[in-house]
Design a protein around this motif. Structure first.
Motif, PDB file in Angstrom:
ATOM      1  N   LEU A  57       0.841  -1.207   0.000  1.00 29.48           N
ATOM      2  CA  LEU A  57       0.000   0.000   0.000  1.00 29.48           C
ATOM      3  C   LEU A  57       0.879   1.262   0.000  1.00 29.48           C
ATOM      4  O   LEU A  57       0.644   2.193  -0.758  1.00 29.48           O
ATOM      5  CB  LEU A  57      -0.932   0.022   1.213  1.00 29.48           C
ATOM      6  CG  LEU A  57      -2.143  -0.900   1.172  1.00 29.48           C
ATOM      7  CD1 LEU A  57      -2.765  -1.029   2.567  1.00 29.48           C
ATOM      8  CD2 LEU A  57      -3.174  -0.413   0.162  1.00 29.48           C
ATOM      9  N   GLU A  58       1.912   1.265   0.857  1.00 31.66           N
ATOM     10  CA  GLU A  58       2.822   2.412   0.940  1.00 31.66           C
ATOM     11  C   GLU A  58       3.523   2.679  -0.392  1.00 31.66           C
ATOM     12  O   GLU A  58       3.739   3.832  -0.766  1.00 31.66           O
ATOM     13  CB  GLU A  58       3.879   2.181   2.023  1.00 31.66           C
ATOM     14  CG  GLU A  58       3.366   2.285   3.436  1.00 31.66           C
ATOM     15  CD  GLU A  58       4.408   1.889   4.462  1.00 31.66           C
ATOM     16  OE1 GLU A  58       5.617   1.851   4.125  1.00 31.66           O
ATOM     17  OE2 GLU A  58       4.016   1.620   5.615  1.00 31.66           O
ATOM     18  N   LYS A  59       3.877   1.610  -1.092  1.00 28.10           N
ATOM     19  CA  LYS A  59       4.576   1.755  -2.371  1.00 28.10           C
ATOM     20  C   LYS A  59       3.631   2.110  -3.517  1.00 28.10           C
ATOM     21  O   LYS A  59       4.077   2.434  -4.606  1.00 28.10           O
ATOM     22  CB  LYS A  59       5.329   0.464  -2.697  1.00 28.10           C
ATOM     23  CG  LYS A  59       6.489   0.227  -1.766  1.00 28.10           C
ATOM     24  CD  LYS A  59       7.250  -1.031  -2.112  1.00 28.10           C
ATOM     25  CE  LYS A  59       8.450  -1.190  -1.197  1.00 28.10           C
ATOM     26  NZ  LYS A  59       9.301  -2.306  -1.566  1.00 28.10           N
ATOM     27  N   GLY A  60       2.333   2.025  -3.259  1.00 24.48           N
ATOM     28  CA  GLY A  60       1.357   2.344  -4.295  1.00 24.48           C
ATOM     29  C   GLY A  60       1.146   1.227  -5.293  1.00 24.48           C
ATOM     30  O   GLY A  60       0.591   1.439  -6.364  1.00 24.48           O
ATOM     31  N   TRP A  61       1.548   0.016  -4.936  1.00 28.82           N
ATOM     32  CA  TRP A  61       1.416  -1.125  -5.842  1.00 28.82           C
ATOM     33  C   TRP A  61       0.055  -1.793  -5.720  1.00 28.82           C
ATOM     34  O   TRP A  61      -0.346  -2.549  -6.596  1.00 28.82           O
ATOM     35  CB  TRP A  61       2.530  -2.128  -5.610  1.00 28.82           C
ATOM     36  CG  TRP A  61       3.892  -1.570  -5.908  1.00 28.82           C
ATOM     37  CD1 TRP A  61       4.196  -0.386  -6.528  1.00 28.82           C
ATOM     38  CD2 TRP A  61       5.138  -2.166  -5.592  1.00 28.82           C
ATOM     39  NE1 TRP A  61       5.551  -0.231  -6.618  1.00 28.82           N
ATOM     40  CE2 TRP A  61       6.162  -1.313  -6.050  1.00 28.82           C
ATOM     41  CE3 TRP A  61       5.503  -3.351  -4.963  1.00 28.82           C
ATOM     42  CZ2 TRP A  61       7.517  -1.587  -5.904  1.00 28.82           C
ATOM     43  CZ3 TRP A  61       6.859  -3.636  -4.818  1.00 28.82           C
ATOM     44  CH2 TRP A  61       7.849  -2.765  -5.282  1.00 28.82           C
ATOM     45  N   ILE A  62      -0.625  -1.545  -4.587  1.00 26.86           N
ATOM     46  CA  ILE A  62      -1.998  -2.002  -4.406  1.00 26.86           C
ATOM     47  C   ILE A  62      -2.791  -0.864  -3.770  1.00 26.86           C
ATOM     48  O   ILE A  62      -2.205   0.078  -3.220  1.00 26.86           O
ATOM     49  CB  ILE A  62      -2.104  -3.280  -3.531  1.00 26.86           C
ATOM     50  CG1 ILE A  62      -1.663  -3.006  -2.097  1.00 26.86           C
ATOM     51  CG2 ILE A  62      -1.340  -4.436  -4.156  1.00 26.86           C
ATOM     52  CD1 ILE A  62      -1.925  -4.154  -1.127  1.00 26.86           C
ATOM     53  N   ILE A  63      -4.110  -0.967  -3.852  1.00 25.72           N
ATOM     54  CA  ILE A  63      -4.993  -0.013  -3.176  1.00 25.72           C
ATOM     55  C   ILE A  63      -6.049  -0.785  -2.412  1.00 25.72           C
ATOM     56  O   ILE A  63      -6.343  -1.941  -2.732  1.00 25.72           O
ATOM     57  CB  ILE A  63      -5.673   0.970  -4.165  1.00 25.72           C
ATOM     58  CG1 ILE A  63      -6.490   0.210  -5.221  1.00 25.72           C
ATOM     59  CG2 ILE A  63      -4.661   1.903  -4.792  1.00 25.72           C
ATOM     60  CD1 ILE A  63      -7.380   1.103  -6.064  1.00 25.72           C
ATOM     61  N   SER A  64      -6.609  -0.123  -1.410  1.00 26.43           N
ATOM     62  CA  SER A  64      -7.731  -0.690  -0.681  1.00 26.43           C
ATOM     63  C   SER A  64      -8.980  -0.423  -1.507  1.00 26.43           C
ATOM     64  O   SER A  64      -9.232   0.712  -1.914  1.00 26.43           O
ATOM     65  CB  SER A  64      -7.841  -0.025   0.687  1.00 26.43           C
ATOM     66  OG  SER A  64      -8.970  -0.492   1.360  1.00 26.43           O
ATOM     67  N   ALA A  65      -9.731  -1.456  -1.785  1.00 26.94           N
ATOM     68  CA  ALA A  65     -10.877  -1.316  -2.695  1.00 26.94           C
ATOM     69  C   ALA A  65     -12.188  -1.714  -2.045  1.00 26.94           C
ATOM     70  O   ALA A  65     -13.183  -1.863  -2.720  1.00 26.94           O
ATOM     71  CB  ALA A  65     -10.639  -2.182  -3.932  1.00 26.94           C
ATOM     72  N   GLY A  66     -12.169  -1.907  -0.730  1.00 29.66           N
ATOM     73  CA  GLY A  66     -13.381  -2.407  -0.102  1.00 29.66           C
ATOM     74  C   GLY A  66     -13.952  -1.469   0.930  1.00 29.66           C
ATOM     75  O   GLY A  66     -13.638  -0.283   0.972  1.00 29.66           O
ATOM     76  N   GLU A  67     -14.794  -2.022   1.781  1.00 32.75           N
ATOM     77  CA  GLU A  67     -15.444  -1.263   2.846  1.00 32.75           C
ATOM     78  C   GLU A  67     -14.419  -0.858   3.893  1.00 32.75           C
ATOM     79  O   GLU A  67     -13.338  -1.436   3.983  1.00 32.75           O
ATOM     80  CB  GLU A  67     -16.532  -2.129   3.488  1.00 32.75           C
ATOM     81  CG  GLU A  67     -17.604  -2.575   2.505  1.00 32.75           C
ATOM     82  CD  GLU A  67     -18.582  -3.555   3.121  1.00 32.75           C
ATOM     83  OE1 GLU A  67     -18.730  -3.541   4.357  1.00 32.75           O
ATOM     84  OE2 GLU A  67     -19.185  -4.315   2.365  1.00 32.75           O
TER      85      GLU A  67
END
Length: 107
Positions: A57-67
């Motif tokens: 998440l910190e690296k911007g390679w994934i995002i939170s997409a849920g509730e």
């Protein structure tokens, strides 16, 4: 000279987590998918999984997409994360090719 972050080798856990997140998935689903992808060889515990998720998440390679409820939070890979996976696949292919060439295992 240090390689750009996107071309740095991934840990096996990070690699499998990123592969898992080509489809949005929650934490437990990621753990189960990693087991399937690795034929039960890699078994991520919650500490390893959520530590890696935090880094990704910190690296911007994934995002939170849920509730917002952390028990139901889903994650998904970003375009930057997909580039990282592409670099890692190229790196692993080079390692395999050179290993086979040197050992004579190339068919």
């Amino acid at each position: 000279m240090t390689p750009p972050l996107e071309k740095s080798p991934l840990t096996e856990a990070a690699y499998y987590i990123l592969l898992s997140l080509y489809e949005p998935m929650h934490g437990y689903g990621i753990m189960q998918n990693v087991k399937v992808l690795s034929s039960d060889r890699v078994n991520l515990g919650p500490g390893t999984l959520y530590g890696a998720i935090s880094t990704l998440l910190e690296k911007g390679w994934i995002i939170s997409a849920g509730e917002s409820d952390s028990r139901k939070k889903e994650y998904q890979i970003t375009e930057s994360g997909k580039k990282v996976v592409g670099y890692e696949i190229q790196r692993l292919e080079e390692l395999l090719k050179n290993g086979k060439k040197i050992t004579g295992a190339e068919q």
